[in-house]
Design an enzyme around this catalytic site. Structure first.
Site, PDB file in Angstrom:
ATOM      1  N   GLY A   1       0.861  -1.213   0.062  1.00 51.50           N
ATOM      2  CA  GLY A   1      -0.106  -0.082  -0.130  1.00 51.50           C
ATOM      3  C   GLY A   1       0.707   1.254  -0.042  1.00 51.50           C
ATOM      4  O   GLY A   1       1.909   1.167   0.141  1.00 51.50           O
TER       5      GLY A   1
ATOM      6  N   ARG B   1       4.075   6.006   1.757  1.00 45.73           N
ATOM      7  CA  ARG B   1       4.753   7.297   1.822  1.00 45.73           C
ATOM      8  C   ARG B   1       4.393   8.074   0.610  1.00 45.73           C
ATOM      9  O   ARG B   1       5.147   9.176   0.214  1.00 45.73           O
ATOM     10  CB  ARG B   1       6.421   7.041   1.579  1.00 45.73           C
ATOM     11  CG  ARG B   1       6.772   6.274   0.817  1.00 45.73           C
ATOM     12  CD  ARG B   1       8.098   6.689   0.530  1.00 45.73           C
ATOM     13  NE  ARG B   1       8.641   5.652  -0.379  1.00 45.73           N
ATOM     14  CZ  ARG B   1       9.836   5.762  -0.959  1.00 45.73           C
ATOM     15  NH1 ARG B   1      10.794   7.014  -0.423  1.00 45.73           N
ATOM     16  NH2 ARG B   1      10.312   5.131  -1.646  1.00 45.73           N
TER      17      ARG B   1
ATOM     18  N   ARG C   1       3.997  13.287  -8.518  1.00 44.70           N
ATOM     19  CA  ARG C   1       4.252  12.402  -9.654  1.00 44.70           C
ATOM     20  C   ARG C   1       2.620  12.417 -10.410  1.00 44.70           C
ATOM     21  O   ARG C   1       1.620  12.567  -9.843  1.00 44.70           O
ATOM     22  CB  ARG C   1       4.084  10.918  -9.379  1.00 44.70           C
ATOM     23  CG  ARG C   1       4.076   9.892 -10.125  1.00 44.70           C
ATOM     24  CD  ARG C   1       4.994   8.609  -9.883  1.00 44.70           C
ATOM     25  NE  ARG C   1       4.113   7.883  -8.646  1.00 44.70           N
ATOM     26  CZ  ARG C   1       4.715   6.861  -8.118  1.00 44.70           C
ATOM     27  NH1 ARG C   1       5.794   6.525  -8.156  1.00 44.70           N
ATOM     28  NH2 ARG C   1       3.742   6.433  -7.174  1.00 44.70           N
TER      29      ARG C   1
ATOM     30  N   ASP D   1       4.221  -5.003  -7.259  1.00 49.07           N
ATOM     31  CA  ASP D   1       3.371  -3.634  -6.702  1.00 49.07           C
ATOM     32  C   ASP D   1       4.175  -2.640  -7.526  1.00 49.07           C
ATOM     33  O   ASP D   1       3.664  -1.313  -7.371  1.00 49.07           O
ATOM     34  CB  ASP D   1       3.790  -3.591  -5.192  1.00 49.07           C
ATOM     35  CG  ASP D   1       5.036  -3.506  -4.909  1.00 49.07           C
ATOM     36  OD1 ASP D   1       5.880  -4.677  -5.173  1.00 49.07           O
ATOM     37  OD2 ASP D   1       5.526  -2.478  -4.335  1.00 49.07           O
ATOM     38  N   ASN D   2       5.062  -2.638  -8.341  1.00 49.39           N
ATOM     39  CA  ASN D   2       5.557  -1.606  -9.067  1.00 49.39           C
ATOM     40  C   ASN D   2       5.367  -1.667 -10.515  1.00 49.39           C
ATOM     41  O   ASN D   2       6.153  -0.921 -11.268  1.00 49.39           O
ATOM     42  CB  ASN D   2       7.228  -1.546  -8.652  1.00 49.39           C
ATOM     43  CG  ASN D   2       7.587  -1.276  -7.308  1.00 49.39           C
ATOM     44  OD1 ASN D   2       6.724  -0.779  -6.708  1.00 49.39           O
ATOM     45  ND2 ASN D   2       8.872  -1.468  -6.972  1.00 49.39           N
TER      46      ASN D   2
ATOM     47  N   ASP E   1       7.437   3.611 -10.472  1.00 49.96           N
ATOM     48  CA  ASP E   1       8.228   3.580  -9.257  1.00 49.96           C
ATOM     49  C   ASP E   1       9.863   3.420  -9.625  1.00 49.96           C
ATOM     50  O   ASP E   1      10.291   2.385  -9.685  1.00 49.96           O
ATOM     51  CB  ASP E   1       7.739   2.280  -8.547  1.00 49.96           C
ATOM     52  CG  ASP E   1       6.798   2.933  -7.146  1.00 49.96           C
ATOM     53  OD1 ASP E   1       6.575   4.093  -7.291  1.00 49.96           O
ATOM     54  OD2 ASP E   1       6.539   2.114  -6.296  1.00 49.96           O
TER      55      ASP E   1
HETATM   56  P1  AMP Z   1       9.049   0.653  -2.861  1.00 49.56           P
HETATM   57  O1  AMP Z   1      10.345  -0.085  -2.788  1.00 49.56           O
HETATM   58  O2  AMP Z   1       9.473   1.931  -3.086  1.00 49.56           O
HETATM   59  O3  AMP Z   1       8.481   0.226  -4.158  1.00 49.56           O
HETATM   60  O4  AMP Z   1       8.278   0.416  -1.654  1.00 49.56           O
HETATM   61  C1  AMP Z   1       7.589  -0.787  -1.228  1.00 49.56           C
HETATM   62  C2  AMP Z   1       6.617  -0.503  -0.172  1.00 49.56           C
HETATM   63  O5  AMP Z   1       7.363   0.121   0.949  1.00 49.56           O
HETATM   64  C3  AMP Z   1       5.541   0.137  -0.391  1.00 49.56           C
HETATM   65  O6  AMP Z   1       4.535  -0.031   0.384  1.00 49.56           O
HETATM   66  C4  AMP Z   1       6.085   1.467   0.001  1.00 49.56           C
HETATM   67  O7  AMP Z   1       4.755   2.302   0.375  1.00 49.56           O
HETATM   68  C5  AMP Z   1       6.654   1.313   1.424  1.00 49.56           C
HETATM   69  N1  AMP Z   1       7.581   2.172   1.828  1.00 49.56           N
HETATM   70  C6  AMP Z   1       8.747   2.698   1.119  1.00 49.56           C
HETATM   71  N2  AMP Z   1       9.504   3.489   1.725  1.00 49.56           N
HETATM   72  C7  AMP Z   1       8.634   3.604   2.684  1.00 49.56           C
HETATM   73  C8  AMP Z   1       8.998   4.889   3.789  1.00 49.56           C
HETATM   74  N3  AMP Z   1       9.956   5.690   3.852  1.00 49.56           N
HETATM   75  N4  AMP Z   1       7.953   4.872   4.790  1.00 49.56           N
HETATM   76  C9  AMP Z   1       6.930   3.881   4.792  1.00 49.56           C
HETATM   77  N5  AMP Z   1       6.749   3.156   3.699  1.00 49.56           N
HETATM   78  C10 AMP Z   1       7.652   3.003   2.755  1.00 49.56           C
HETATM   79 MG    MG Z   2       6.787   0.661  -4.952  1.00 48.31          MG
END
Ligand code: AMP
Ligand code: MG
Length: 487
Positions: free
Chosen positions: A90, A93, A176, A252-253, A262
């Site tokens: 989800g 951030r 974005r 999820d990306n 992403d």
């Molecule tokens: P990502 O690797 O950016 O695709 O993120 C994977 C998951 O981790 C997603 O659900 C993001 O919303 C969550 N996420 C990544 N960075 C943060 C952060 N700094 N704080 C909270 N959630 C995060």
């Molecule tokens: Mg992501």
């Protein structure tokens, strides 16, 4: 042209209700300041580029102000990360601020990344650091200029708010723009939590908003899946043809629209290396450059599984079978164009494969090779490029075949060939070290380099006087930068 307060909102995703997203307000960051804005992205919202410099712009995109019609929501989804199912992800951030329509009737999601904690943040702080926000900004606008489908970036707003990663950094926010923020993982979430009603509501929203022509088909979901397969085959062909390594192809990306989505530890290849791994947390090389092609199919199968309530397994399997041949056809078409060829011959695939093998062995700069190949007529061009290779005999044999092939091709006028090739072979790409230099300056408060680099990359095929240094091979230190995943 519109003023900032004249945007037209129609928040359809928010209206799908609390099962699909949660209302969360952005948490502002301190002392917001404009780092960089994209005039081309602003034009998508009919905004005058001059408004980027007004204080209210920085306030809106740093959580200090909100349009009355905005309805900020954190979306829920799940997904397969490095091949393993994670039942709850989800927006941890980022927030969907709302859906905006421009004067042409186009629909754009406004998503504010780094907007603070949400119910999906788990242990995270909900923030994005300046460095990763700049990287996403530059990459999305650079891919767009190369003709590679992608989400867009309107601006980056910096701040004095401290955040902790490996060291103390500063928080930033990135706005974005995307026609949709629905990911493969959205469909997986409702499938694995066994909520067909919500999955149907999501599917109907996506069909109506993004695949209206599929609604005319006897099986709308199947038609949509086919479209997703086709778009992904084409997208990944473009990544491979232009040397773009995404780095975190978790489901999820992956955008349901088949656009680049992403940005984390992505990289453009400097030296050609089929086995390149840009994400240093990717120990197994699951998302290495050449693995992006089979991973594209793997991700589509994960989506197919989630669509089994709507589509028969046989139809899904048959449609998935389209991916690889479509990918190959697009890839070969792009590589032919990069080689200046306007026709097709059976051996072209081998011609491309042999060239890549020679480049791999010698560590030839992937982008500059094609650019230089178009500078002169084939015979002269290959003579000038020859010294970059290690297996000279091998290169000479390839060059002879290439020159003969080029001679058999329809159009051999060099002036036209040069124009044709330079129009598909960029002179400027977002090399990691260029991004890093711009980030270093921005972290000490100087945004001029980020803005200059963005401007250069906005017109990557045109030689720009005074910008020669952006078209050079990277220095040795710049080839081995480790990009942290903790963004
Ligand atoms: P990502 O690797 O950016 O695709 O993120 C994977 C998951 O981790 C997603 O659900 C993001 O919303 C969550 N996420 C990544 N960075 C943060 C952060 N700094 N704080 C909270 N959630 C995060
Ligand atoms: Mg992501």
């Amino acid at each position: 042209m519109k003023a900032l307060d004249e945007l037209t909102f129609d928040n359809r995703f928010a209206r799908l209700g609390d099962a699909l997203s949660t209302h969360v307000l952005p948490e502002p960051i301190a002392e917001p300041r404009l780092v960089v804005a994209s005039p081309a992205a602003m034009a998508l919202l009919d905004l005058d580029p001059a408004v980027a410099e007004t204080p209210v712009f920085a306030e809106l995109f740093s959580g200090h102000k909100l349009w009355a019609e905005a309805e900020p929501r954190a979306m829920v989804y799940s997904g397969h990360q490095f091949g393993v199912y994670n039942p709850q992800l989800g927006d941890g951030r980022g927030l969907l601020l709302g859906e905006v329509y421009n004067e042409a009737g186009e629909h754009w999601d406004l998503h504010l990344k780094g907007a603070g904690q949400t119910p999906y943040s788990r242990m995270g702080d909900g923030r994005a650091v300046l460095r990763s926000s700049i990287r996403e900004f530059l990459a999305s606008e650079a891919l767009q200029a190369l003709g590679i489908p992608t989400t867009r970036a309107l601006c980056v707003i910096g701040s004095s708010t401290p955040v902790w990663r490996e060291k103390q950094e500063r928080a930033a926010m990135l706005l974005r723009l995307s026609p949709s923020h629905v990911r493969f993982g959205h469909f997986e979430y409702f499938y694995y939590t066994k909520r067909p009603e919500q999955q149907k509501a999501l599917g109907e929203y996506v069909l109506a908003m993004h695949f209206p022509e599929c609604l005319e088909q006897p099986e709308p979901y199947l038609a949509m899946f086919r479209e997703v397969v086709e778009r992904n085959a084409e997208l990944i062909a473009k990544w491979q043809a232009y040397g773009f390594c995404h780095g975190v192809m978790n489901t999820d990306n992956m955008s349901i629209l088949g656009i680049t989505f992403d940005f984390g530890p992505f990289a453009f290849l400097d030296d050609f290396d089929a086995h390149f791994i840009c994400n240093h947390s990717d120990d197994q090389g699951r998302y290495s450059f050449s693995n992006q092609v089979p991973i594209g199919q793997w991700n589509l199968s994960a989506l197919a599984q989630a669509l089994t309530p709507f589509i028969s397994v046989e139809a899904l399997r048959e449609t998935l079978g389209l991916y690889f041949p479509l990918y190959q056809a697009h890839y070969l078409d792009l590589m032919r164009r990069r080689l200046g060829l306007t026709t097709g011959e059976d051996d072209d695939q081998t011609l491309v494969e042999n060239l890549l093998q020679l480049m791999q062995n010698a560590g030839v700069d992937y982008s500059l090779f094609f650019r230089r190949l178009g500078d002169h007529a084939p015979e002269l061009a290959v003579t000038r490029l020859r010294d970059d290779f290690v297996d000279i005999k091998g290169f000479d044999a390839w060059a002879e075949r290439y020159c003969a092939r080029a001679a058999r091709d329809g159009d051999n006028d060099q002036a036209r060939r040069r124009i044709r090739m330079h129009a598909v072979n960029p002179l400027y790409i977002l090399r990691n070290y260029l991004a890093q230099k711009a980030i270093d300056a921005a972290e000490s408060g100087d945004y001029a380099e980020v803005r200059r680099l963005h401007a250069v990359l906005s017109d990557p095929f045109t030689e720009q006087p005074g910008m020669e240094r952006y078209a050079e091979r990277p220095p040795e230190w710049g080839k081995h930068l480790e990009i942290s995943c903790s963004s």
